[in-house]
Enzyme design. Sequence first.
Site, PDB file in Angstrom:
ATOM      1  N   HIS A 186      16.736  87.967 -40.348  1.00 16.20           N
ATOM      2  CA  HIS A 186      15.681  88.413 -41.128  1.00 16.20           C
ATOM      3  C   HIS A 186      14.466  87.510 -40.713  1.00 16.20           C
ATOM      4  O   HIS A 186      14.624  86.527 -40.625  1.00 16.20           O
ATOM      5  CB  HIS A 186      15.762  88.519 -42.557  1.00 16.20           C
ATOM      6  CG  HIS A 186      14.844  89.447 -43.565  1.00 16.20           C
ATOM      7  ND1 HIS A 186      13.608  88.763 -43.550  1.00 16.20           N
ATOM      8  CD2 HIS A 186      14.864  90.509 -44.111  1.00 16.20           C
ATOM      9  CE1 HIS A 186      12.835  89.719 -44.304  1.00 16.20           C
ATOM     10  NE2 HIS A 186      13.766  90.649 -44.524  1.00 16.20           N
ATOM     11  N   ARG A 213      12.691  94.389 -36.833  1.00 17.97           N
ATOM     12  CA  ARG A 213      12.810  93.153 -37.339  1.00 17.97           C
ATOM     13  C   ARG A 213      13.302  92.006 -36.434  1.00 17.97           C
ATOM     14  O   ARG A 213      12.970  90.884 -36.358  1.00 17.97           O
ATOM     15  CB  ARG A 213      14.116  93.150 -38.288  1.00 17.97           C
ATOM     16  CG  ARG A 213      14.207  92.216 -39.308  1.00 17.97           C
ATOM     17  CD  ARG A 213      15.139  92.779 -40.379  1.00 17.97           C
ATOM     18  NE  ARG A 213      14.608  93.393 -41.599  1.00 17.97           N
ATOM     19  CZ  ARG A 213      15.275  94.131 -42.444  1.00 17.97           C
ATOM     20  NH1 ARG A 213      16.582  93.877 -42.577  1.00 17.97           N
ATOM     21  NH2 ARG A 213      14.885  94.497 -43.488  1.00 17.97           N
ATOM     22  N   ARG A 266      19.765  96.938 -37.321  1.00 16.73           N
ATOM     23  CA  ARG A 266      19.518  97.880 -38.313  1.00 16.73           C
ATOM     24  C   ARG A 266      18.073  97.895 -38.822  1.00 16.73           C
ATOM     25  O   ARG A 266      17.484  97.108 -38.959  1.00 16.73           O
ATOM     26  CB  ARG A 266      20.534  97.223 -39.687  1.00 16.73           C
ATOM     27  CG  ARG A 266      20.141  98.208 -40.891  1.00 16.73           C
ATOM     28  CD  ARG A 266      21.016  97.587 -42.042  1.00 16.73           C
ATOM     29  NE  ARG A 266      20.683  96.433 -42.302  1.00 16.73           N
ATOM     30  CZ  ARG A 266      19.684  95.842 -43.165  1.00 16.73           C
ATOM     31  NH1 ARG A 266      19.086  96.843 -43.509  1.00 16.73           N
ATOM     32  NH2 ARG A 266      19.270  94.801 -43.613  1.00 16.73           N
TER      33      ARG A 266
HETATM   34  C1  SIN Z   1      13.936  93.154 -47.412  1.00 19.55           C
HETATM   35  O1  SIN Z   1      14.091  93.231 -48.410  1.00 19.55           O
HETATM   36  O2  SIN Z   1      13.228  92.543 -46.397  1.00 19.55           O
HETATM   37  C2  SIN Z   1      15.286  93.398 -46.623  1.00 19.55           C
HETATM   38  C3  SIN Z   1      15.707  94.752 -46.712  1.00 19.55           C
HETATM   39  C4  SIN Z   1      16.729  95.187 -45.843  1.00 19.55           C
HETATM   40  O3  SIN Z   1      17.481  93.989 -45.447  1.00 19.55           O
HETATM   41  O4  SIN Z   1      17.059  96.390 -45.633  1.00 19.55           O
END
Ligand code: SIN
Length: 485
Positions: free
Chosen positions: A229, A279, A372
């Site tokens: 992330h 992402r 994902r």
């Molecule tokens: C987030 O809130 O940025 C994460 C959402 C996710 O992992 O799908």
Amino acid sequence: MSAGRTPLVVVGGGVAGLSVALAAAPRPVLLLARGADGEGSASALAQGGIAAAVGAGDTAAAHVRDTIVAGAGHNETFAVRYLATQAPRAIARLQALGLQFDHDGGRLRLGREGGHHADRIVHAGGDASGARLVAALAKAVRDAGHVEVRSGVAVDALLLRGSGVAGVRVRDGRGDAALVEAANVVLATGGIGGLFAASTNPAGATGSGLALGLAAGARGRDLEFMQFHPTALALDRANDAGPLPLVTEALRGAGARLLDGQGRPLMAGLHPLGDLAPRDLVARRVWQVLQQGDRVWLDATHLGDAWPTHFPTVHAACRAHGIDPAREPIPVTPAAHFHMGGLATDRDGRTGVHGLHAVGEVACNGVHGANRLASNSLLEGLVYGHRLGRRMATRSLPRASRGAHAWTSLGPAADGHARQRLRTLLWSALGPVRNGRDLRAARQHLHDDAAAYGWHGRLAMQLLDAALARGASLGAHYRSDASGS
Ligand code: SIN
């Protein structure tokens, strides 16, 4: 060791496990979980919400397209179509359970996150969505007569008989073990983020279900694909295995901007979706800037007074660390977040081991491809958990195989120091940017000190092997030594 009998054992109390257990009615289920009511699961920490094409003009086909583009085309198309077409039904089922989604003027409030070309993320309690969802499912499970929940326990061995599963060994908090015989076991044990120094996952997410399934002979799939992330709260906390607070992507969907140390927009000119690019791209960019010794900030000061109501979880995490996000930008770092790979399953959660199923993050049915799409993970747990539960409810379950009994157990784990070394090693060798030399060196190190790293080290070597075997970059697996990288 005492013995008991039960027809269906579900291991894991997050969204996937709870969904299987609920949908399996009226078949009796024994749900084994570390924490009570989903506590300690990654699901309960999720902030992003649930993706579903329920907005005006949005379609399941568009959701499928975005999922496959984010997944670098490595997805199983059929699995993606099922996910996207079932998403509105999953939302309706949750509403029927009494979960209140956020609304604006009588309509569902729909947010946007990285890689989505439409507003299609539903939230409950703003960024407290995972916690609200888990609470609603856990209550439904508590109220359901067919599920017995045993919490405060871990499963550390599978009993095999012939070519199939015959039971699990359950260990309670005091270390006492009990055998639960079962010809049908569902692993819903979550991911592996706890193996990395920077992670948004609970510390306990170190892949025990994945390691057990692999040891029992189930096939692993796409093990090299780990999602990072881009924005976890950058805290200086050496030797603390706990998760870094997530700084949800929904903030960027609401207009927050990523900036470098000089205040320049980080994603400018790099992708048409800018801060909301898929992402993997954003995480790599943040990683590269940090590697150059610079800082990365997320500026969401424009939200002002909306902060505590719209993003209560991130707001509280920032305030707890002396940051006022309504007045100052938030320091961020990439962090291990979600494992796309796992135990290879079909869409009914079947692994190759008779009676052994897997669902949610521990499983890989190909739905997420190489990366994902945001807010497809709670959705996966809901949709595929429900599907597996219904199969278990309506089909006759496979019978126990014949043959000799044998235990497959995890064996000793890495101790505290070795676990910390492992987390640092994987973060640098198997992080957002990888190369063959570092992957090989990390593998050699784990091999040479195998006794110290225990089953965690064996699992890590399997992850490193998968990353070594894929010499080219794809999705979240980025090799700086690949031609064209
Ligand atoms: C987030 O809130 O940025 C994460 C959402 C996710 O992992 O799908």
